[in-house]
Each structure stands twice: as structure tokens, then as C-alpha cells.
Enzyme design. Structure first.
Site, PDB file in Angstrom:
ATOM      1  N   HIS A  19       0.839  -1.211   0.000  1.00 19.46           N
ATOM      2  CA  HIS A  19       0.000   0.000   0.000  1.00 19.46           C
ATOM      3  C   HIS A  19       0.873   1.260   0.000  1.00 19.46           C
ATOM      4  O   HIS A  19       0.538   2.245  -0.638  1.00 19.46           O
ATOM      5  CB  HIS A  19      -0.905   0.019   1.231  1.00 19.46           C
ATOM      6  CG  HIS A  19      -1.990  -0.999   1.193  1.00 19.46           C
ATOM      7  ND1 HIS A  19      -3.178  -0.800   0.535  1.00 19.46           N
ATOM      8  CD2 HIS A  19      -2.065  -2.239   1.740  1.00 19.46           C
ATOM      9  CE1 HIS A  19      -3.951  -1.869   0.686  1.00 19.46           C
ATOM     10  NE2 HIS A  19      -3.298  -2.764   1.405  1.00 19.46           N
TER      11      HIS A  19
ATOM     12  N   HIS B 278      -7.164  -8.270   0.091  1.00 15.32           N
ATOM     13  CA  HIS B 278      -5.920  -7.559  -0.266  1.00 15.32           C
ATOM     14  C   HIS B 278      -5.318  -8.075  -1.576  1.00 15.32           C
ATOM     15  O   HIS B 278      -5.044  -9.265  -1.718  1.00 15.32           O
ATOM     16  CB  HIS B 278      -4.888  -7.711   0.863  1.00 15.32           C
ATOM     17  CG  HIS B 278      -3.537  -7.145   0.498  1.00 15.32           C
ATOM     18  ND1 HIS B 278      -3.072  -5.928   0.967  1.00 15.32           N
ATOM     19  CD2 HIS B 278      -2.548  -7.627  -0.315  1.00 15.32           C
ATOM     20  CE1 HIS B 278      -1.869  -5.697   0.459  1.00 15.32           C
ATOM     21  NE2 HIS B 278      -1.528  -6.722  -0.320  1.00 15.32           N
TER      22      HIS B 278
ATOM     23  N   ASP C 121      -7.264  -2.799  -1.008  1.00 12.16           N
ATOM     24  CA  ASP C 121      -8.128  -3.683  -0.232  1.00 12.16           C
ATOM     25  C   ASP C 121      -9.520  -3.449  -0.795  1.00 12.16           C
ATOM     26  O   ASP C 121     -10.001  -2.304  -0.822  1.00 12.16           O
ATOM     27  CB  ASP C 121      -8.080  -3.307   1.252  1.00 12.16           C
ATOM     28  CG  ASP C 121      -6.716  -3.583   1.871  1.00 12.16           C
ATOM     29  OD1 ASP C 121      -5.979  -4.424   1.321  1.00 12.16           O
ATOM     30  OD2 ASP C 121      -6.396  -2.962   2.900  1.00 12.16           O
TER      31      ASP C 121
ATOM     32  N   GLU D 199      -5.564 -12.674   3.713  1.00 10.61           N
ATOM     33  CA  GLU D 199      -6.595 -11.626   3.590  1.00 10.61           C
ATOM     34  C   GLU D 199      -7.284 -11.713   2.232  1.00 10.61           C
ATOM     35  O   GLU D 199      -6.671 -11.400   1.212  1.00 10.61           O
ATOM     36  CB  GLU D 199      -5.944 -10.229   3.728  1.00 10.61           C
ATOM     37  CG  GLU D 199      -5.214 -10.032   5.036  1.00 10.61           C
ATOM     38  CD  GLU D 199      -4.474  -8.706   5.110  1.00 10.61           C
ATOM     39  OE1 GLU D 199      -4.686  -7.833   4.243  1.00 10.61           O
ATOM     40  OE2 GLU D 199      -3.677  -8.543   6.044  1.00 10.61           O
TER      41      GLU D 199
END
Ligand SMILES: C[C@@H](N)C(=O)N[C@H](C)C(=O)O
Ligand SMILES: [Zn+2]
Length: 223
Positions: free
Chosen positions: A136, A204, A143, A201
């Protein structure tokens, strides 16, 4: 001899607690960023709303509705490097044909916010270590989830965003067939258009080419 052992102990303790961080080199001003993008326009930071018509935003770290319980951003904005942003546009176009669209929870995240998230979480599997920096911070990650194009309603992905439990993992199979199909659809399209995932995740995704500098520029400064 004792001095060296003490230093080693300090380094190990830092690794375990994550508090003794060595910062990766970061670009901290718009002017410095412009120098790098002048020779490579694919590195420009662009607002997803501008590049991807109809994309939905729910920038959680700009609200108290995130795992830290308080806003981490002063501004709700979703920026990414131009190259992954254009690829995300293609994902959105494919989804539109199925009556679906993308909803973004987070995109570019300043490095200093990664440090804050790291310090706010006990389970370090779910936050990038500031010693390396996050995808990020490089402007190459998002996300996100799937939503209904007409109503904006999120599809069922089994857990919410930043649900730091095993049920958020890609390998977790004890979920309804429709949830698994939704996750599979998102993963397949993101992979097809150049993104990779992390095993823990479902929300993500990051651009497979990670050769982008870590940035620590406030979201307001990118405007
Ligand atoms: C904190 C979570 N939303 C996230 O983005 N995790 C990845 C691993 C990251 O911090 O880069
Ligand atoms: Zn992420």
C-alpha cells in the site's frame, strides 16, 4: 564481547516487538515523487475515482470503522500508481458485464500509517512490517470487495474487511459455496489483470511488479 551480545539482544527484541524499526527509504514530498514519475508516467499516483468510472469507495481508515477504532487518514481518498489503476479498470469492466463492481476499502496508504497500524495490532500476520514497508505504501495495493452494480450492496465474502481470523484466509474452505465462488471470482479476475494476493486476507491485492518506491506523502498532498 558483552557489548556485542547486548546489541544482538536489542536487535532480536526489536524484531520480536516490531518497535525497533529500521525505516525503508521513502519519498516524502510531492516534488520528489514528480521527479520519479517524469521518466515513468506508469508510476504516477492517480485517483481511482477518476480512472475507474463507477468504482465505489468506503475508505475505512478515514473513519473510526476500522480495527484501530479511530480515523488514520484526514481525508477519504483512493490513490494508486497509474499502471495498477489501469489494470483495476479492466477488472471493473469485466465485472460490469456480470452486473457487479468493485468497492475499495483502502488503496495508497502513507508509510507513517503503516507504522501506526503495526503498533496498533497484536497479530502481526495481518499488517506489513514497517521494516519492509507495505504494498500500500508503494501505491500498488488495494483492499477491495465485490458489490452489486445497481444497488451497491456488497457480496458475501464470508467475513468483513480486516477480519483478522483464519476465516479470512484464502485457504479457509469451511464457508458456504456462494462465498467461496465470490472469493474465487475476485481472485481470478485480479490475477488475470496482474495482481497477486496474500494468503491471510481475501480483500488484499497488489500489483505483481513491486518495483515502486515506498511513499510517505499525506493523501491531501496528492490532490
Ligand atoms: C491491515 C490490512 N488492511 C493490510 O493492508 N494488510 C497488509 C498485509 C498490509 O499492511 O500491507
Ligand atoms: Zn491491503
Amino acid at each position: 564481547m558483552y557489548g556485542r551480545a547486548f546489541l544482538l539482544l536489542l536487535l532480536l527484541a526489536g524484531d520480536i516487538t516490531g518497535r525497533c524499526q529500521q525505516r525503508p527509504p521513502a519519498i516524502t514530498t510531492r516534488a520528489a515523487l514528480n521527479t520519479t514519475t517524469a521518466t515513468d508516467p506508469g508510476k504516477e499516483m492517480v485517483p481511482l475515482r477518476q480512472v475507474i468510472p463507477g468504482i465505489l469507495l468506503d475508505i475505512r481508515y478515514a473513519t473510526p470503522n476500522n480495527f484501530t477504532g479511530r480515523p488514520q487518514y484526514k481525508k477519504a481518498a483512493a490513490y494508486m500508481r497509474r499502471r495498477p489503476a489501469e489494470a483495476l479498470k479492466k477488472v471493473q469492466e469485466e465485472l460490469a458485464k456480470k452486473g457487479l463492481c468493485l468497492k475499495i476499502y483502502d488503496a495508497y496508504r502513507p508509510y507513517s500509517v503503516t507504522v501506526a497500524l503495526w503498533n496498533a495490532t497484536t497479530d502481526k500476520r495481518y499488517v506489513a512490517n514497517p521494516r519492509r514497508g507495505s504494498h500500500h505504501n508503494r501505491g500498488i495495493a488495494a483492499d477491495l470487495t465485490l458489490a452489486d452494480l445497481r444497488t451497491g450492496r456488497e457480496l458475501d465474502m464470508g467475513t468483513g474487511f480486516d477480519n483478522f481470523t483464519d476465516s479470512a484466509h484464502h485457504a479457509f474452505a469451511a464457508l458456504p459455496a456462494q462465498v467461496l465462488a465470490n472469493r474465487r471470482l475476485l481472485k481470478g479476475l485480479m490475477w488475470k489483470h496482474g495482481f497477486n494476493f496474500v494468503p491471510t486476507e481475501w480483500w488484499h491485492y497488489h500489483w505483481r511488479d513491486k518495483n515502486y518506491e515506498v511513499l510517505d506523502i499525506d493523501l491531501a498532498e496528492l490532490e
